[in-house]
Design a protein around this motif. Structure first.
Motif, PDB file in Angstrom:
ATOM      1  N   THR A 128      27.192 -98.173  60.832  1.00 28.64           N
ATOM      2  CA  THR A 128      27.940 -98.806  59.744  1.00 28.64           C
ATOM      3  C   THR A 128      29.326 -99.269  60.178  1.00 28.64           C
ATOM      4  O   THR A 128      29.979-100.018  59.441  1.00 28.64           O
ATOM      5  CB  THR A 128      28.081 -97.828  58.569  1.00 28.64           C
ATOM      6  OG1 THR A 128      28.616 -96.578  59.047  1.00 28.64           O
ATOM      7  CG2 THR A 128      26.724 -97.574  57.917  1.00 28.64           C
ATOM      8  N   ASP A 158      14.283 -88.693  57.787  1.00 28.73           N
ATOM      9  CA  ASP A 158      15.707 -88.465  57.544  1.00 28.73           C
ATOM     10  C   ASP A 158      16.532 -88.701  58.812  1.00 28.73           C
ATOM     11  O   ASP A 158      17.642 -89.261  58.743  1.00 28.73           O
ATOM     12  CB  ASP A 158      15.937 -87.044  57.018  1.00 28.73           C
ATOM     13  CG  ASP A 158      15.260 -86.831  55.668  1.00 28.73           C
ATOM     14  OD1 ASP A 158      15.082 -87.824  54.940  1.00 28.73           O
ATOM     15  OD2 ASP A 158      14.905 -85.674  55.349  1.00 28.73           O
ATOM     16  N   ASP A 159      15.984 -88.294  59.956  1.00 27.70           N
ATOM     17  CA  ASP A 159      16.710 -88.504  61.211  1.00 27.70           C
ATOM     18  C   ASP A 159      16.867 -89.991  61.525  1.00 27.70           C
ATOM     19  O   ASP A 159      17.931 -90.433  61.980  1.00 27.70           O
ATOM     20  CB  ASP A 159      15.989 -87.803  62.365  1.00 27.70           C
ATOM     21  CG  ASP A 159      15.984 -86.292  62.208  1.00 27.70           C
ATOM     22  OD1 ASP A 159      16.860 -85.779  61.484  1.00 27.70           O
ATOM     23  OD2 ASP A 159      15.093 -85.631  62.779  1.00 27.70           O
ATOM     24  N   ASP A 171      19.051 -98.285  50.256  1.00 28.79           N
ATOM     25  CA  ASP A 171      19.917 -97.396  49.486  1.00 28.79           C
ATOM     26  C   ASP A 171      21.279 -98.070  49.377  1.00 28.79           C
ATOM     27  O   ASP A 171      21.410 -99.285  49.606  1.00 28.79           O
ATOM     28  CB  ASP A 171      20.007 -96.001  50.138  1.00 28.79           C
ATOM     29  CG  ASP A 171      20.361 -96.069  51.620  1.00 28.79           C
ATOM     30  OD1 ASP A 171      20.937 -97.093  52.037  1.00 28.79           O
ATOM     31  OD2 ASP A 171      20.074 -95.123  52.347  1.00 28.79           O
ATOM     32  N   ALA A 194      22.188 -95.358  59.972  1.00 23.91           N
ATOM     33  CA  ALA A 194      23.461 -95.363  59.239  1.00 23.91           C
ATOM     34  C   ALA A 194      24.650 -95.159  60.156  1.00 23.91           C
ATOM     35  O   ALA A 194      25.790 -95.448  59.769  1.00 23.91           O
ATOM     36  CB  ALA A 194      23.443 -94.280  58.156  1.00 23.91           C
ATOM     37  N   SER A 195      24.413 -94.671  61.377  1.00 20.80           N
ATOM     38  CA  SER A 195      25.533 -94.462  62.298  1.00 20.80           C
ATOM     39  C   SER A 195      26.133 -95.775  62.810  1.00 20.80           C
ATOM     40  O   SER A 195      27.187 -95.755  63.447  1.00 20.80           O
ATOM     41  CB  SER A 195      25.067 -93.615  63.494  1.00 20.80           C
ATOM     42  OG  SER A 195      24.054 -94.288  64.234  1.00 20.80           O
ATOM     43  N   LEU A 205      16.907 -92.478  59.326  1.00 20.93           N
ATOM     44  CA  LEU A 205      17.862 -93.063  58.393  1.00 20.93           C
ATOM     45  C   LEU A 205      19.301 -92.747  58.809  1.00 20.93           C
ATOM     46  O   LEU A 205      20.185 -93.620  58.748  1.00 20.93           O
ATOM     47  CB  LEU A 205      17.593 -92.542  56.978  1.00 20.93           C
ATOM     48  CG  LEU A 205      16.299 -93.050  56.307  1.00 20.93           C
ATOM     49  CD1 LEU A 205      16.094 -92.357  54.960  1.00 20.93           C
ATOM     50  CD2 LEU A 205      16.347 -94.558  56.133  1.00 20.93           C
ATOM     51  N   ASP A 206      19.538 -91.512  59.239  1.00 18.65           N
ATOM     52  CA  ASP A 206      20.887 -91.147  59.695  1.00 18.65           C
ATOM     53  C   ASP A 206      21.258 -91.895  60.973  1.00 18.65           C
ATOM     54  O   ASP A 206      22.433 -92.272  61.165  1.00 18.65           O
ATOM     55  CB  ASP A 206      20.967 -89.638  59.918  1.00 18.65           C
ATOM     56  CG  ASP A 206      20.804 -88.851  58.626  1.00 18.65           C
ATOM     57  OD1 ASP A 206      21.039 -89.435  57.541  1.00 18.65           O
ATOM     58  OD2 ASP A 206      20.423 -87.667  58.695  1.00 18.65           O
ATOM     59  N   TYR A 207      20.269 -92.119  61.848  1.00 18.50           N
ATOM     60  CA  TYR A 207      20.539 -92.837  63.094  1.00 18.50           C
ATOM     61  C   TYR A 207      20.912 -94.284  62.809  1.00 18.50           C
ATOM     62  O   TYR A 207      21.836 -94.842  63.423  1.00 18.50           O
ATOM     63  CB  TYR A 207      19.318 -92.748  64.003  1.00 18.50           C
ATOM     64  CG  TYR A 207      19.480 -93.457  65.328  1.00 18.50           C
ATOM     65  CD1 TYR A 207      20.376 -92.999  66.283  1.00 18.50           C
ATOM     66  CD2 TYR A 207      18.731 -94.587  65.621  1.00 18.50           C
ATOM     67  CE1 TYR A 207      20.534 -93.657  67.494  1.00 18.50           C
ATOM     68  CE2 TYR A 207      18.865 -95.244  66.828  1.00 18.50           C
ATOM     69  CZ  TYR A 207      19.774 -94.772  67.762  1.00 18.50           C
ATOM     70  OH  TYR A 207      19.925 -95.422  68.955  1.00 18.50           O
ATOM     71  N   ARG A 229      23.635 -97.747  51.346  1.00 18.07           N
ATOM     72  CA  ARG A 229      24.224 -97.978  52.656  1.00 18.07           C
ATOM     73  C   ARG A 229      23.582 -99.122  53.421  1.00 18.07           C
ATOM     74  O   ARG A 229      24.244 -99.812  54.187  1.00 18.07           O
ATOM     75  CB  ARG A 229      24.127 -96.704  53.508  1.00 18.07           C
ATOM     76  CG  ARG A 229      24.777 -95.482  52.895  1.00 18.07           C
ATOM     77  CD  ARG A 229      24.523 -94.261  53.787  1.00 18.07           C
ATOM     78  NE  ARG A 229      23.095 -93.949  53.871  1.00 18.07           N
ATOM     79  CZ  ARG A 229      22.596 -92.986  54.642  1.00 18.07           C
ATOM     80  NH1 ARG A 229      23.411 -92.279  55.413  1.00 18.07           N
ATOM     81  NH2 ARG A 229      21.298 -92.755  54.658  1.00 18.07           N
TER      82      ARG A 229
END
Length: 584
Positions: free
Chosen positions: A292, A282-283, A357, A289-290, A285-287, A359
């Motif tokens: 974008t 999860d970390d 996904d 996505a930052s 994926l969030d990294y 994103r």
């Protein structure tokens, strides 16, 4: 024993290639007609990775790229004899200076500039000319005797897949092995990506669970000093185990069975330094996505004009060496097996896009071997750049492992006892390759037909364990000048290592392993059913089993049994007169 002289190079390769062809009925050397060529097989052959070529193959490939034709003059070939011998493990001062001077020359091929008006034939011609010029520059470096270059990708079709991934992606993630990040990192690739002005580089240090907190901190300091802005520590193997456990628990819940108590996963983290934290799925994926915010700024290249999702979804390119965990990282992010995992280049033929996904979209690139410098071929084998199964000299790579891994860890990890140094030798010296291989071969029962320990088989197992992280060594950053504890977090328990330093736990552990192995073999070993003494049948399998193989009996005589499964009268029955049975 003096080193074996190798015949060399282009002349011998040409003779071998010519003698391998068989003449046809008309006297020609070509047995394949144009109508017999399989187009699919030829297309797949073009995409095969070519990291190592013979001199004849390299000569012919360069001739094709340059569109030149060569004819032999009465088949007069001159074979030059060369020698090759590898005895050193560490580079000399002259070699280190030569590597520092030529480090900027290790570039990757660039794709020539093109636009929508450029035709396919013109673009391919420009690509061949640029690629041939790149090969010539690297050939000049290879001629320098003070430089040892690693095998690199020589197929232009594989490099074209990298060009397409770089052009399509907003963010290029370069995955490296945490045990030696500089070996698997390409600085010129980062410069190639940054030359667009809008694309970003991310250095993803995989297999970071093998590193201790101190080792991760040292590498984080080096990345900061080298102005590496985007880097993260990650372990695809660790996250894959978590996904497998989660799927197993969900399966048990669906069956209504009682779930075992799950122990919390405790990672070795430094709470005061967030730079060395191991990211979970999860970390990560969030990294990713930052980034974008690059969607509105990144201009589309001509190849991406037809892409509908280019300006609406973040395109993340995954690039790296073979066997660094690129495919495993993609499978973890997708939470399912989407990409085949292989340790050699060439498994992934073309780049492919995977919808992660709403994103992001992942762009998988075939595994590429970039050109770099190393001290000797022993370092190439130990780092997995050369095939372990195809190696001929195995003592030098094993000697490198003996210099890096302490004696107590080798004894504890493999359950062996290495011979101690002789009284006249240094008592703190490292074990030799012969000592390690002989001890391991005797312990596992690897023997040759002449009764000697099979050191070649033992060397291949130990080198594969080293590449897979069972015995782990972490290379230090260039900024570390003092002592460096390179022993990583491998599968050996620290309690056993500490106990081995104070007691004789090595012998106890080896004995318990032998007992466990013997009991396992006893339970799974097939048994031969006993033959009764007065059995009316003497079957063929009893004769074969008692004369050959592991059931052989030296006291067994073939004359006591009959090979065919027919009824045989015993001696007692032969002494008695035959009785006729009255007909009913």
């Amino acid at each position: 024993m003096p080193p074996k002289k190798l015949t060399g190079q282009l002349g011998r390769s040409i003779l071998n290639a010519r003698t391998s062809l068989r003449p046809t009925a008309d006297g020609s050397l070509s047995a394949v007609h144009t109508t017999d060529i399989d187009e699919k097989a030829e297309k797949a052959k073009k995409m095969q990775s070519a990291t190592q070529m013979t001199d004849f193959e390299q000569f012919a490939y360069n001739a094709i790229m340059a569109e030149r034709d060569f004819t032999a003059e009465k088949e007069n070939a001159v074979v030059l004899q060369t020698t090759s011998f590898m005895a050193k493990l560490e580079p000399t001062i002259e070699e280190i200076e030569a590597q520092e001077q030529n480090w900027n020359n290790l570039v990757i091929p660039r794709r020539p500039k093109w636009n929508a008006e450029t035709t396919a034939e013109e673009l391919h011609q420009k690509e061949r000319e640029s690629f041939l010029e790149w090969r010539r520059k690297l050939a000049e470096l290879e001629m320098n005797e003070k430089l040892v270059m690693t095998p690199f990708e020589k197929n232009i079709e594989v490099w074209r897949q990298l060009w397409r991934v770089v052009e399509r992606s907003h963010v290029v993630v370069q995955i490296v092995d945490g045990r030696n990040p500089l070996l698997f990192r390409s600085l010129d690739l980062e410069a190639y990506v940054a030359s667009s002005g809008t694309k970003k580089n991310i250095l993803l240090v995989n297999k970071a669970d093998l590193l201790t907190v101190e080792q991760r901190t040292a590498w984080a300091d080096f990345f900061d000093e080298s102005n590496v802005k985007n880097y993260a520590f990650w372990s695809a193997n660790r996250e894959q185990k978590k996904l497998n456990e989660q799927k197993a628990r969900e399966h048990l819940e669906s069956l209504g069975e009682a779930l075992p108590e799950q122990e919390p996963v405790r990672d070795e983290q430094d709470e005061g330094d967030s730079r060395v934290t191991l990211l979970n799925r999860d970390d990560l994926l969030d990294y990713l996505a930052s980034f974008t915010d690059l969607l509105g700024d990144a201009p589309a290249t001509p190849s991406d004009i037809s892409s509908v999702n280019y300006h609406t979804k973040l395109q993340v390119g995954m690039v790296g060496y073979p066997n660094v965990g690129k495919s495993s990282t993609i499978n973890v992010l997708m939470a399912s097996k989407k990409v085949a995992v292989a340790a050699t280049p060439g498994k992934t033929k073309h780049f492919q896009t995977l919808e992660l996904d709403d994103r992001m979209t992942l762009c998988d690139c075939p595994g590429l071997v970039f050109p770099t410098f190393l001290a000797t071929r022993a370092h190439m084998i130990a780092n997995g750049l050369l095939s372990i199964d195809n190696m001929t000299e195995f003592r030098q790579p094993v000697s490198l492992i003996c210099r890096r891994i302490p004696r107590n860890i080798l004894e504890t990890g493999y359950g062996i006892i290495l011979p101690p140094p002789k009284p006249e030798e240094d008592q703190n010296r490292d074990p030799t390759a012969d000592e390690l291989l002989a001890s391991y071969a005797f312990q596992r029962g690897f023997m040759t037909v002449h009764g000697q320990p099979d050191e070649s088989r033992a060397a291949r197992i130990i080198l594969k364990d080293y590449c897979n992280g069972k015995i782990c060594y972490v290379c230090p950053p260039p900024t570390v000048k003092g002592e460096w504890n390179g022993v990583g977090r491998h599968g050996i328990r620290i309690e056993d290592v500490k106990a081995a330093e104070s007691g004789n736990i090595v012998a106890q552990k080896a004995k318990s392993k032998r007992q466990k192995k013997a009991s396992k073999q006893k339970s799974t070993k097939p048994t031969l059913p006993e033959e009764k003494e007065d059995s009316p049948y003497a079957r063929q399998e009893f004769v074969v089993a008692k004369t050959k193989g592991k059931f052989a009996n030296s006291n067994f005589s073939r004359q006591k049994n009959v090979h065919l499964p027919v009824a045989v009268r015993t001696i007692t029955e032969l002494r008695q007169p035959m009785k006729s049975t009255p007909k009913e």
